[in-house]
Design an enzyme around this catalytic site. Structure first.
Site, PDB file in Angstrom:
ATOM      1  N   ASP A 335       0.848  -1.182   0.000  1.00  0.00           N
ATOM      2  CA  ASP A 335       0.000   0.000   0.000  1.00  0.00           C
ATOM      3  C   ASP A 335       0.898   1.251   0.000  1.00  0.00           C
ATOM      4  O   ASP A 335       1.759   1.392  -0.857  1.00  0.00           O
ATOM      5  CB  ASP A 335      -0.954  -0.054   1.198  1.00  0.00           C
ATOM      6  CG  ASP A 335      -2.024   1.032   1.176  1.00  0.00           C
ATOM      7  OD1 ASP A 335      -2.939   0.943   0.350  1.00  0.00           O
ATOM      8  OD2 ASP A 335      -1.921   1.960   1.983  1.00  0.00           O
ATOM      9  N   TYR A 468      -1.840  11.112   3.010  1.00  0.00           N
ATOM     10  CA  TYR A 468      -2.604  11.506   1.825  1.00  0.00           C
ATOM     11  C   TYR A 468      -2.554  13.018   1.628  1.00  0.00           C
ATOM     12  O   TYR A 468      -2.505  13.504   0.500  1.00  0.00           O
ATOM     13  CB  TYR A 468      -4.065  11.060   1.971  1.00  0.00           C
ATOM     14  CG  TYR A 468      -4.239   9.569   1.984  1.00  0.00           C
ATOM     15  CD1 TYR A 468      -4.382   8.858   0.799  1.00  0.00           C
ATOM     16  CD2 TYR A 468      -4.266   8.851   3.179  1.00  0.00           C
ATOM     17  CE1 TYR A 468      -4.542   7.473   0.796  1.00  0.00           C
ATOM     18  CE2 TYR A 468      -4.429   7.474   3.197  1.00  0.00           C
ATOM     19  CZ  TYR A 468      -4.564   6.791   2.004  1.00  0.00           C
ATOM     20  OH  TYR A 468      -4.717   5.423   2.005  1.00  0.00           O
ATOM     21  N   HIS A 555      -6.944  -6.858  -0.792  1.00  0.00           N
ATOM     22  CA  HIS A 555      -5.971  -5.784  -0.608  1.00  0.00           C
ATOM     23  C   HIS A 555      -4.936  -6.115   0.456  1.00  0.00           C
ATOM     24  O   HIS A 555      -3.777  -5.720   0.341  1.00  0.00           O
ATOM     25  CB  HIS A 555      -6.699  -4.498  -0.232  1.00  0.00           C
ATOM     26  CG  HIS A 555      -5.776  -3.337   0.009  1.00  0.00           C
ATOM     27  ND1 HIS A 555      -5.093  -2.701  -1.011  1.00  0.00           N
ATOM     28  CD2 HIS A 555      -5.407  -2.707   1.159  1.00  0.00           C
ATOM     29  CE1 HIS A 555      -4.353  -1.733  -0.514  1.00  0.00           C
ATOM     30  NE2 HIS A 555      -4.528  -1.711   0.800  1.00  0.00           N
TER      31      HIS A 555
END
Length: 582
Positions: A335, A468, A555
């Site tokens: 990730d 982010y 994921h």
């Protein structure tokens, strides 16, 4: 079965890796007074110009001559050896204009030696200040008016630059930039290198002219008398805090392998890989990434500090590897950790032996390619994450429900409705539409769930979400950082990338900026966001690329299919490191 814990000489259970903490400075941007600030500490205040050996203003007058010998030398137009005869002529002219006699026994070489001694004399208080600022998460820079040394002792300048480089994030010499302090271009160059603006910078100087020049450029300033004064004033102004700590878990001996997790996880997400890789003959280090778990980050106002706490993660990781005395490391990321390890292989290839990414491909920074991915809509959650406080409120409302929703196996789609990452902003939240009561996934035990909840109970999600929020700043740093010739490759997740990269001529499409270290890309057939198709064409970017694929996997690859993940990792790592021994 027990596992030797390594340098500490104690023993740990093989399923409980040795815990280690690191407290050296980490790189991030912090602030005071309502806006981000970059302390630019000047070690070389022009105090030498008021030497008592010469009449007041004598040396300052020489230094202020726009095309004078000192000025040209400090801009790198001439070398030290070339400067000496011109400076001697100017000294005689200045003395004649002032109707004074130069001191008995005067020589220009003696003057240069005195100036050189002043330049090489580093105030310990200032170095201490720089260390404290970096410990507290500030970026630091020193801007110095230097000459190009082409005669005499060159070891002194070399030692100085080495010393400064160990304390400051940036050492900018006038003779290398063509600009002098306090010229506007020198300030602009510094902030561009560090990815901030002039309005986000703080200039610290003992010279009033330097302070005035910085203020004219819109910088905040601090006038100090000496290094000790700077230490006191900045400590008060910045509210300096204890050092930023990087927490990691370590097990095994052999070639070092560093594991980097993603959002919203911790080192604990590698709990199945740590003992397996250690047993296979590797020294395994699993990080709590910056801002996660026990790895700290500076605290303060979200608009000032927290949005910048994750700037330059590749630089931070490289410094951490340096402090751990690891010459080269094999990186494994998932990730966000995958995006980071690709960045390391790009920016610091000499520190990376090999690189592995689970799920996260290396995205080509072609705006058309990124726009096509962005148009799919599955990265809308990244836009939702941008506004501080909004996502935090949703994710922190019920931690048990949050982690039960996040962590689900690919084989549990009937009992665990998948999260839709598209249309998040329109529907008003990531979990909108999810049932209130979610059963515990087979990937987690109740103890596992409690561990993840405990990592977020006190500190919440703000610091992890800032990964982010710092994407654009990191992309700017990557663009403006020194790179090998060739096209840029996008480092990160592509939620807001396409518009940013448009217009950067430095990222030309004529040549490919490749990853040359051995690399492994592992894709998961049922990852709803990082689709296997995104990795198509990576061979063009990475000549030495191997691939692994787990079809029945979502994921959370290393948790969903730990046995298959370990088989792929260990096989490739042994093959890659075995080739190095031939």
């Amino acid at each position: 079965m027990r596992e030797e814990a390594g340098r500490k000489g104690t023993e740990q259970n093989a399923t409980e890796p040795c815990l280690r903490k690191w407290s050296r400075p980490k790189l991030c941007c912090s602030a005071s007074g309502g806006s981000p600030c970059l302390p630019a500490l000047t070690l070389f205040s022009p105090a030498w110009r008021s030497s008592t050996i010469y009449p007041e203003g004598f040396l300052s007058s020489l230094a202020s001559r726009k095309d004078g010998a000192l000025s040209r030398a400090e801009r790198g137009k001439i070398t030290l050896f070339q400067m000496i005869p011109d400076l001697e002529v100017e000294c005689v002219e200045e003395a004649r204009a002032r109707a004074i006699s130069l001191p008995s026994g005067w020589s220009v070489r003696h003057l240069v030696d005195k100036l050189r001694e002043a330049m090489l004399d580093v105030n310990p208080a200032v170095l201490k200040m720089a260390a404290r600022l970096r410990d507290s998460g500030y970026l630091t820079a020193v801007l110095a008016n230097h000459w190009i040394y082409d005669s005499g002792d060159t070891e002194g300048p070399a030692r100085l630059l080495s010393q400064l480089g160990g304390h400051f994030d940036l050492v900018l010499q006038s003779c290398r930039t063509g600009h002098r302090v306090p010229e506007a271009s020198m300030f602009s160059s510094a902030v561009q290198h560090l990815g901030v603006t002039l309005q986000q910078a703080l200039w610290v100087d003992a010279d009033e002219d330097g302070v005035k020049a910085a203020e004219m450029e819109g910088m905040k300033t601090l006038l100090v008398e000496n290094g000790t004064d700077a230490l006191s004033k900045l400590a008060s102004l910045a509210g300096l805090q204890p050092g930023v700590r990087t927490h990691y878990v370590e097990m095994g001996e052999g070639p070092p392998v560093l594991l980097c997790h993603g959002f919203p996880e911790s080192w604990y997400s590698w709990r199945y890989q740590i003992p397996a890789l250690a047993h296979a003959g590797f020294r395994v280090l699993a990080l709590d990434m910056k801002g996660y778990g026990e790895s700290t980050a500076p605290t303060g106002k979200i608009s000032i500090i927290q949005r910048r706490v994750h700037m330059f993660p590749a630089r931070s990781l490289e410094r951490w590897i340096y402090y751990c005395a690891i010459p080269q490391v094999t990186l494994v990321g998932h990730d966000w950790g995958g995006a980071l390890v690709w960045s390391m292989a790009q920016v610091y290839p000499e520190r990376v032996r090999a690189v592995v990414s689970l799920n996260t491909p290396l995205f080509d920074a072609n705006p058309a390619v990124l726009q096509k991915i962005q148009d799919l809509g599955i990265f809308d959650y990244q836009v939702y994450f941008q506004k501080p406080g909004v996502a935090e409120a949703e994710l922190e409302k019920n931690l048990e429900r949050t982690f039960k929703i996040f962590f689900s196996s690919s084989c549990e789609r009937d009992t665990h409705p998948p999260i839709s990452t598209a249309g998040v902003c329109a529907r008003g939240g990531l979990f909108v539409g999810q049932p209130e009561d979610i059963p515990l996934t087979s990937m987690l035990t109740e103890a596992d769930l409690q561990f993840y909840m405990s990592r977020y109970k006190d500190q919440g999600f703000r610091r992890p979400l800032n990964w982010y929020r710092a994407m654009e700043a990191n992309m700017k740093w990557y663009v403006f950082s020194p790179q090998p010739q060739g096209r840029c490759v996008y480092i990160g997740l592509p939620g807001r990338a396409a518009s940013f990269w448009t217009g950067f001529n430095s990222c030309s499409s004529d040549s490919v900026h490749q990853v040359l270290v051995p690399a492994l890309m592992v894709t998961a057939g049922h990852d709803p966001v990082l689709l296997p198709s995104f990795s198509e064409g990576m061979e063009d970017l990475i000549p030495n690329l191997s691939r692994g694929h787990i079809e029945e996997c979502g994921h959370w690859t290393q948790l969903d299919r730990p046995a298959e993940t370990n088989r792929i990792l260990i096989g490739w790592l042994k093959e890659t490191h075995g080739k190095a021994k031939l």
